[in-house]
Design a protein around this motif. Structure first.
Motif, PDB file in Angstrom:
ATOM      1  N   GLU A  12       0.780  -1.365  -0.061  1.00  0.00           N
ATOM      2  CA  GLU A  12      -0.026   0.012  -0.026  1.00  0.00           C
ATOM      3  C   GLU A  12       0.823   1.191   0.095  1.00  0.00           C
ATOM      4  N   LYS A  28      -8.161  -3.659   6.769  1.00  0.00           N
ATOM      5  CA  LYS A  28      -7.119  -3.161   6.460  1.00  0.00           C
ATOM      6  C   LYS A  28      -6.236  -2.900   7.595  1.00  0.00           C
ATOM      7  N   SER A  63      -4.013   4.011  -1.619  1.00  0.00           N
ATOM      8  CA  SER A  63      -4.083   2.780  -0.864  1.00  0.00           C
ATOM      9  C   SER A  63      -3.459   2.866   0.375  1.00  0.00           C
TER      10      SER A  63
END
Length: 204
Positions: free
Chosen positions: A56, A190, A82
């Protein structure tokens, strides 16, 4: 002469026991390591992801405050990047530093957020954080960066885990045997774990 002759069976028995113990430790340690790396969700999986698979743009580090307070959907929507939260509940700056050092061996994030609490600099918290960091990362001692970080803090722990393969899983066996190896949940959260409910304190 008889005494020496009588000692031979005892020595053979001791040697056999040590050999079986050593082989058993290796076999069980190998199996536990395989089981550990097969985890598909939960803390073990998230640590493995942080050390091996982060790709990310924005990466958040820290302890429980980072895990509980940074909603990545907001970062992603606002910055169009991201994002992943690799913070870990119960750990300190030592853990974040080790994880960040390993990530840099294969990926360079565009943005890094490091959440630090002042209490992490207290002596008692540093000692607790050191123990917690070593306990979590001993399982990844085959990574040169992680091995160096552990060695800087406690050579004895590193040596024990190299001699006895099951040693690194001492505090993890129950979770390994019971953790659900179901679907990958990190793709949804996440790493962000919001608190549910409200803490009510009695007025003084």
């Amino acid at each position: 002469m008889n005494d020496k002759h009588n000692l031979k069976p005892l020595l053979y028995s001791i040697l056999l026991f040590v050999s079986l113990f050593f082989v058993g430790d290796r076999l069980i340690g190998y199996y536990l390591n395989h089981l550990y790396l097969e985890q598909k969700k939960g803390d073990f999986f998230e640590t493995t992801y942080a050390l091996k698979h982060v790709k990310e743009d924005l990466v958040i580090f820290g302890s429980s405050r980072a895990v509980r307070h940074y909603d990545l959907s907001i970062f992603q929507d606002s910055l169009n990047l991201s994002a992943i939260n690799v913070g870990k509940i119960g750990n300190t700056l030592l853990y974040s530093y080790a994880i960040f050092s390993q990530i840099l061996t294969y990926h360079v994030p565009k943005v890094v957020v490091l959440d630090i609490s002042p209490i992490e600099f207290a002596k008692s918290e540093r000692e607790r954080g050191q123990k917690s960091m070593i306990d979590v990362l001993l399982k990844y001692q085959d990574m040169p960066v992680i091995e160096r970080r552990i060695k800087q803090l406690d050579t004895k722990e590193l040596l024990l885990s190299k001699i006895f393969w099951t040693y690194r899983f001492n505090s993890s066996m129950y979770t390994l045997m019971t953790n659900d190896k179901g679907s990958n949940k990190i793709s949804q959260s996440k790493g962000f774990k919001s608190r549910t409910g409200t803490k009510i304190t009695k007025a003084i």
